[in-house]
Design an enzyme around this catalytic site. Structure first.
Site, PDB file in Angstrom:
ATOM      1  N   HIS A  56       0.860  -1.197   0.000  1.00 22.49           N
ATOM      2  CA  HIS A  56       0.000   0.000   0.000  1.00 22.49           C
ATOM      3  C   HIS A  56       0.894   1.243   0.000  1.00 22.49           C
ATOM      4  O   HIS A  56       1.472   1.606   1.030  1.00 22.49           O
ATOM      5  CB  HIS A  56      -0.921  -0.001   1.228  1.00 22.49           C
ATOM      6  N   HIS A 100       1.325   5.295  -2.099  1.00 19.45           N
ATOM      7  CA  HIS A 100       0.782   6.272  -3.061  1.00 19.45           C
ATOM      8  C   HIS A 100       1.937   6.881  -3.842  1.00 19.45           C
ATOM      9  O   HIS A 100       2.486   7.917  -3.462  1.00 19.45           O
ATOM     10  CB  HIS A 100      -0.009   7.350  -2.320  1.00 19.45           C
ATOM     11  N   GLN A 158      -9.498   9.127  -5.075  1.00 23.01           N
ATOM     12  CA  GLN A 158      -9.120   9.858  -3.853  1.00 23.01           C
ATOM     13  C   GLN A 158     -10.209  10.820  -3.385  1.00 23.01           C
ATOM     14  O   GLN A 158     -10.439  10.979  -2.195  1.00 23.01           O
ATOM     15  CB  GLN A 158      -7.818  10.637  -4.089  1.00 23.01           C
ATOM     16  N   HIS A 206      -9.636   1.639   0.600  1.00 20.66           N
ATOM     17  CA  HIS A 206      -9.341   2.429   1.796  1.00 20.66           C
ATOM     18  C   HIS A 206     -10.624   2.376   2.628  1.00 20.66           C
ATOM     19  O   HIS A 206     -11.632   2.982   2.253  1.00 20.66           O
ATOM     20  CB  HIS A 206      -9.048   3.881   1.424  1.00 20.66           C
ATOM     21  N   GLU A 227     -10.979   4.500   7.446  1.00 20.73           N
ATOM     22  CA  GLU A 227      -9.751   5.149   7.938  1.00 20.73           C
ATOM     23  C   GLU A 227     -10.155   6.336   8.807  1.00 20.73           C
ATOM     24  O   GLU A 227      -9.974   7.503   8.447  1.00 20.73           O
ATOM     25  CB  GLU A 227      -8.863   5.591   6.764  1.00 20.73           C
ATOM     26  N   ASP A 232       2.446   3.325   2.944  1.00 20.01           N
ATOM     27  CA  ASP A 232       1.349   4.243   2.624  1.00 20.01           C
ATOM     28  C   ASP A 232       1.835   5.551   1.990  1.00 20.01           C
ATOM     29  O   ASP A 232       1.569   5.821   0.839  1.00 20.01           O
ATOM     30  CB  ASP A 232       0.480   4.513   3.863  1.00 20.01           C
TER      31      ASP A 232
HETATM   32 FE   FE2 Z   1      -3.546   5.033   1.405  1.00 18.39          FE
END
Ligand code: FE2
Length: 382
Positions: free
Chosen positions: A54, A56, A151, A209, A212, A308
């Site tokens: 995971h 980005h 996102q 996701h 979170e 992440d």
């Molecule tokens: Fe993430």
């Protein structure tokens, strides 16, 4: 044929040699005879390469490179609100330039498999196009799996759902989502239904996701798990983060753990990132932002750790060192008992490989790809 000798092979006490032919592990054992080339590993530890499941890559180093000095208040939701200002100036070249820095950070420290969430709430697909090119260009040194990640939301962002579908047609490997960011629970649930439908329609993996947040009422993991259980799609599905599950009450949590075992769904926790982002509305006691890692391990539910972010609006630090993630994670999750600690290295290796569905060709076993890394330390691993 190549032979790696004088090795301490992870979890294979009797072996000290590995024979490799045409990139495949042929034998693991001892006294394996003479071959064309022998490489002496000096008694060091050989393990399967790290997996970062995971990351980005379209965000890495944007915090410092795009002129921002601060990540604001440090909450997840503020960072999401800031991101459009960052991404409006991205070009394919700028994304590739920063992503290669992140990839170099990771690969130089032993990572050979990365799953990256790429923001597709962009009608130009700038980051996705860049990453599809990089995936091909770098395939000999790192395997990159791309998640079509909305996102800014599938519904919060107008046309987000259609953009995710288009990204899958363009070559993304995994369907992503962010239900806790959708503007109402109903839309978060709708996004989970659409994610599963898209995955089945295009024969893709799923990585959401999911929850979170510290809000224990955020329970999208329950619906995701139920749908993939009914579709028999659990092993191809991952719930990332599930921070709220760390705040859920025990009677709910144990009911869900039983259901997670049935679906065989995978989980990913990001210990450093969520220790930083979560608990921001708490005074004291302050939550750790982590899902129930210890209980998942005890119950045989697959869970991996991930980086992440590296220096982006969500998280100012990070350097692709999975051992640092593991070190922080085993403290936050309290998984250092003698029974558990032997399994901890799996959190950044084999467990991540299962999330990526590459377990058939990953690992230190005969017949698998001969990819491994060599470390100095052997303490507690044998
Ligand atoms: Fe993430």
């Amino acid at each position: 044929m190549k032979k790696f000798t004088n090795a301490v092979v992870y979890r294979q006490k009797e072996a000290n040699e590995i024979l490799v032919d045409k990139g495949i592990i042929k034998t693991i054992g001892s006294n394996l005879g003479l071959v064309d080339e022998t490489i002496d590993l000096g008694g060091k530890l050989v393990i399967a390469p790290y997996v970062d499941p995971h990351l980005h890559l379209d965000y890495v180093y944007t915090l410092s490179e795009l002129g921002q000095k601060s990540a604001g208040s440090g909450t997840l939701f503020e960072a999401i609100e800031m991101w459009p200002k960052f991404k409006e100036n991205l070009t394919i070249e700028s994304v590739k330039k920063l992503a290669i820095k992140g990839i170099r950070d990771e690969v130089s420290q032993g990572v050979q498999h990365v799953r990256t969430h790429i923001d597709v709430t962009d009608p130009k697909f700038t980051a996705l196009k860049a990453m599809l090119e990089m995936k091909e260009e770098l395939k000999d040194i790192v395997e990159i799996q791309i998640v079509a990640f909305p996102q800014e939301g599938m519904y919060t962002y107008r046309g987000g759902l259609e953009l995710v579908e288009e990204a899958l047609k363009m070559g993304a490997d995994v369907v992503g989502g962010i239900p806790h960011y959708e503007p109402a629970r109903e839309f978060g649930e709708k996004s989970i239904h659409d994610i599963v439908k898209l995955a089945i329609k295009y024969d893709k993996l799923i990585d959401v996701h999911c929850d979170e947040t510290d809000d224990p009422h955020s329970r999208f993991v329950e619906l995701l798990n139920a749908l993939v259980l009914m579709e028999d799609y659990g092993t191809r599905t991952t719930a990332s983060h599930t921070c709220s599950f760390g705040s859920a009450n025990n009677s709910y949590a144990y009911r869900m753990i039983d259901l997670f075992k049935k679906s065989k769904m995978n989980f990913i926790a990001c210990p450093t990132e969520n220790a930083y982002l979560q608990g921001r509305q708490d005074t004291y006691p302050k939550r750790r932002g982590l899902t129930r890692v210890k209980e998942f391990m005890e119950e045989g539910i697959n869970i991996a750790f991930a980086q992440d972010s590296i220096n982006d609006p969500w998280y100012p630090m990070g350097n692709g060192n999975l051992m640092n993630i593991l070190d922080n994670g085993i403290h936050l999750a309290q998984i250092m008992s003698p029974e558990v600690i032997e399994k901890d290295l799996d959190l950044i290796t084999y467990n991540g490989a299962r999330c990526l569905n590459i377990q058939d060709r990953y690992g230190l076993e005969v017949g698998k790809d001969a990819n491994f890394i060599v470390l100095d330390g052997i303490v507690l691993l044998m």
